[in-house]
Design a protein around this motif. Structure first.
Motif, PDB file in Angstrom:
ATOM      1  N   THR A 184      -4.609  -3.198  -6.273  1.00  0.00           N
ATOM      2  CA  THR A 184      -4.839  -1.755  -6.291  1.00  0.00           C
ATOM      3  C   THR A 184      -5.420  -1.311  -7.621  1.00  0.00           C
ATOM      4  O   THR A 184      -6.321  -0.457  -7.674  1.00  0.00           O
ATOM      5  CB  THR A 184      -3.536  -1.001  -5.993  1.00  0.00           C
ATOM      6  OG1 THR A 184      -3.003  -1.440  -4.739  1.00  0.00           O
ATOM      7  CG2 THR A 184      -3.765   0.507  -5.934  1.00  0.00           C
ATOM      8  N   THR A 244       0.817  -1.220   0.000  1.00  0.00           N
ATOM      9  CA  THR A 244       0.000   0.000   0.000  1.00  0.00           C
ATOM     10  C   THR A 244       0.850   1.268   0.000  1.00  0.00           C
ATOM     11  O   THR A 244       0.627   2.176  -0.803  1.00  0.00           O
ATOM     12  CB  THR A 244      -0.945   0.012   1.216  1.00  0.00           C
ATOM     13  OG1 THR A 244      -0.179  -0.112   2.419  1.00  0.00           O
ATOM     14  CG2 THR A 244      -1.942  -1.128   1.130  1.00  0.00           C
ATOM     15  N   CYS A 272      -7.028  -1.578   4.721  1.00  0.00           N
ATOM     16  CA  CYS A 272      -6.057  -2.675   4.855  1.00  0.00           C
ATOM     17  C   CYS A 272      -5.101  -2.407   6.011  1.00  0.00           C
ATOM     18  O   CYS A 272      -4.790  -3.308   6.807  1.00  0.00           O
ATOM     19  CB  CYS A 272      -5.280  -2.852   3.554  1.00  0.00           C
ATOM     20  SG  CYS A 272      -6.255  -3.483   2.172  1.00  0.00           S
ATOM     21  N   ASN A 273      -4.603  -1.181   6.104  1.00  0.00           N
ATOM     22  CA  ASN A 273      -3.678  -0.836   7.184  1.00  0.00           C
ATOM     23  C   ASN A 273      -4.380  -0.794   8.533  1.00  0.00           C
ATOM     24  O   ASN A 273      -3.837  -1.244   9.543  1.00  0.00           O
ATOM     25  CB  ASN A 273      -3.026   0.521   6.890  1.00  0.00           C
ATOM     26  CG  ASN A 273      -1.940   0.438   5.844  1.00  0.00           C
ATOM     27  OD1 ASN A 273      -0.786   0.177   6.153  1.00  0.00           O
ATOM     28  ND2 ASN A 273      -2.308   0.648   4.593  1.00  0.00           N
ATOM     29  N   LEU A 294      -7.244   1.017   0.653  1.00  0.00           N
ATOM     30  CA  LEU A 294      -5.881   0.820   1.150  1.00  0.00           C
ATOM     31  C   LEU A 294      -5.781   1.248   2.616  1.00  0.00           C
ATOM     32  O   LEU A 294      -5.067   0.616   3.408  1.00  0.00           O
ATOM     33  CB  LEU A 294      -4.890   1.613   0.300  1.00  0.00           C
ATOM     34  CG  LEU A 294      -4.802   1.245  -1.189  1.00  0.00           C
ATOM     35  CD1 LEU A 294      -3.652   1.995  -1.854  1.00  0.00           C
ATOM     36  CD2 LEU A 294      -4.645  -0.257  -1.383  1.00  0.00           C
ATOM     37  N   GLY A 324       1.867   1.196  -4.273  1.00  0.00           N
ATOM     38  CA  GLY A 324       0.606   1.715  -4.784  1.00  0.00           C
ATOM     39  C   GLY A 324       0.710   3.038  -5.511  1.00  0.00           C
ATOM     40  O   GLY A 324      -0.111   3.333  -6.391  1.00  0.00           O
ATOM     41  N   PHE A 359      -3.901   7.929   3.998  1.00  0.00           N
ATOM     42  CA  PHE A 359      -4.630   7.444   2.823  1.00  0.00           C
ATOM     43  C   PHE A 359      -6.023   8.075   2.758  1.00  0.00           C
ATOM     44  O   PHE A 359      -6.512   8.414   1.675  1.00  0.00           O
ATOM     45  CB  PHE A 359      -4.740   5.919   2.846  1.00  0.00           C
ATOM     46  CG  PHE A 359      -3.499   5.216   2.362  1.00  0.00           C
ATOM     47  CD1 PHE A 359      -3.017   5.433   1.080  1.00  0.00           C
ATOM     48  CD2 PHE A 359      -2.815   4.335   3.189  1.00  0.00           C
ATOM     49  CE1 PHE A 359      -1.883   4.798   0.633  1.00  0.00           C
ATOM     50  CE2 PHE A 359      -1.671   3.689   2.746  1.00  0.00           C
ATOM     51  CZ  PHE A 359      -1.193   3.917   1.467  1.00  0.00           C
ATOM     52  N   PHE A 410      -0.377  -6.667  -4.531  1.00  0.00           N
ATOM     53  CA  PHE A 410      -1.040  -5.374  -4.385  1.00  0.00           C
ATOM     54  C   PHE A 410      -1.055  -4.521  -5.644  1.00  0.00           C
ATOM     55  O   PHE A 410      -1.909  -3.634  -5.760  1.00  0.00           O
ATOM     56  CB  PHE A 410      -0.432  -4.598  -3.215  1.00  0.00           C
ATOM     57  CG  PHE A 410      -1.123  -4.902  -1.913  1.00  0.00           C
ATOM     58  CD1 PHE A 410      -2.206  -4.158  -1.496  1.00  0.00           C
ATOM     59  CD2 PHE A 410      -0.708  -5.969  -1.133  1.00  0.00           C
ATOM     60  CE1 PHE A 410      -2.861  -4.452  -0.309  1.00  0.00           C
ATOM     61  CE2 PHE A 410      -1.347  -6.278   0.050  1.00  0.00           C
ATOM     62  CZ  PHE A 410      -2.435  -5.512   0.463  1.00  0.00           C
TER      63      PHE A 410
END
Length: 406
Positions: A161, A31, A180-181, A177, A35, A96, A157
């Motif tokens: 993405t 990410t 995800c984190n 994204l 990304g 993000f 990814f």
């Protein structure tokens, strides 16, 4: 007899934790690092910003991450990585979200300052420091496993993405994204990772007193030739690698290689990196002195395959094969060289100090290569400069090994 240096609260000698950290690394790399390139074109179309402006934010973020590496490493040495890596994952999520709402250039640069800092908080260097701190007796194999899964970040990814952008649009893809984190990386770092130094026996009275962990080892390293050998080697390597990565496609285009073929050949690097790390797992355990001397010697040979101006697809394929194998192993060398050639104490601070000039070199390398290309309107001088950097990286590493701590 001292108690066995293994974690008392980690099942199976901590391997579930290592696997969770590996998975978090794959998401963080996928990410935060890989990304960016996929958002350039849709942001150009939506906001009207040029490519130089967009990539400038990435360069600023890389420099910020480099300058954060030393203080982050020092804090991990003193307090462990749980809080820092948790903050990194949380800030990455917030950045993000901010990116998904961005409308102004200044805001884009500001959020990339934040994302650049999260690189120093969440990517390989902090997790290497954490693993070396928690498992000092067998950190090499654990670092290899982490880099093995981390090496799959682009494979997973980049298409994921791209799918998010196609399906959701670029703004909502950034929210995905962020999720995800927030939903994976943050719980791993906040609730699973612990800061117990698992290899230290409980305070035996005969232990030799040492200088404070945050100062003594770093001051000692600054006076040690092996430290400077590693710093020069990894700095030269970073400049070489970033120049090759960002100038590969213009280079092969200058030689008339069709773009589809160039992309197919370049795609070999990722699987080769993973293959190199699998090979290290299959071989008997070796320290960084042994692995590193082989790896750094391969890089000049790989660059030599690019030097012939009439080199075709076979030489390009040979370059990506050898470069990919060596680059995959180099990540492990980078994570284990300090404890193997110097010492484990102060690992985070020492590794961070080595990372700073390397981050600067990686940021300026592509620009320096472009300026060199302009002087001759050809990639010939650029390749000879890259070859020189590969020789410098190899000779400096061999020097570091020759002067390692006995």
């Amino acid at each position: 007899m001292s108690p066995r240096p293994e974690p008392t609260n980690f099942r199976h000698n901590g391997w579930p934790l290592v696997m969770a950290l590996s998975f978090a690394q794959m998401i963080s790399w996928g990410t935060i690092y890989y990304g960016f390139a996929l958002f350039v074109v849709p942001m150009e179309e939506a906001l009207g910003w040029n490519r130089a402006t967009l990539n400038g934010a990435l360069s600023v973020g890389s420099l910020v991450g480099g300058f954060c590496a030393y203080p982050v490493g020092r804090l991990i040495d003193r307090h462990g990585g749980r809080l820092l890596m948790s903050v990194g994952s949380l800030v990455a999520s917030l950045m993000f979200v901010a990116w998904s709402q961005v409308e102004e250039v200044w805001a884009f640069y500001a959020l990339w300052i934040g994302l650049g800092a999260t690189k120093a908080f969440t990517l390989y260097d902090p997790v290497f420091a954490v693993v070396t701190r928690l498992f000092p007796e067998n950190f090499r194999r654990r670092i290899t496993i982490i880099t093995l899964l981390g090496g799959l970040a682009s494979t997973i990814f980049v298409p994921l993405t791209a799918f998010f952008i196609h399906w959701l649009g670029w703004r909502d893809a950034l929210l995905a994204l962020a999720a995800c984190n927030l939903l994976v990386c943050l719980p791993v770092h906040a609730f699973w990772l612990r800061d117990r130094v698992v290899s230290n026996p409980p305070a035996p009275v005969h232990v030799t007193p040492e200088l404070p962990e945050s100062r003594g080892p770093m001051q000692r390293a600054l006076r040690h030739p092996a430290f400077w050998g590693l710093l020069v080697s990894f700095t030269a390597f970073n400049m070489m690698a970033s120049s090759l990565t960002f100038h590969y496609f213009p280079l092969v285009a200058e030689r008339g290689v069709p773009q589809a073929l160039a992309v197919a050949i370049f795609a070999v690097i990722g699987p080769c990196q993973v293959l190199g790390r699998i090979a290290l797992l299959a071989l008997p355990p070796m320290n960084a002195a042994v692995i590193g001397r082989v790896v750094v010697t391969v890089f000049p040979f790989a660059v030599l395959l690019l030097l012939p101006s009439g080199g075709g697809a076979i030489l390009l394929f040979g370059f990506t094969l050898f470069y990919g194998l060596a680059n995959g192993c180099m990540t492990i060398v980078r994570g284990t060289a300090v404890p193997d050639l110097l010492w484990r104490q102060g690992y985070g601070a020492i590794n961070g100090a080595i990372a700073l000039p390397g981050s600067i070199a990686a940021a300026v390398g592509p620009t320096a290569a472009a300026l060199l290309w302009e002087t001759g309107d050809s990639y010939g001088p650029v390749l000879w400069a890259i070859f020189g950097l590969s020789l410098l990286a190899a000779s400096a590493f061999w020097f570091a090994v020759s002067r390692r701590e006995q």
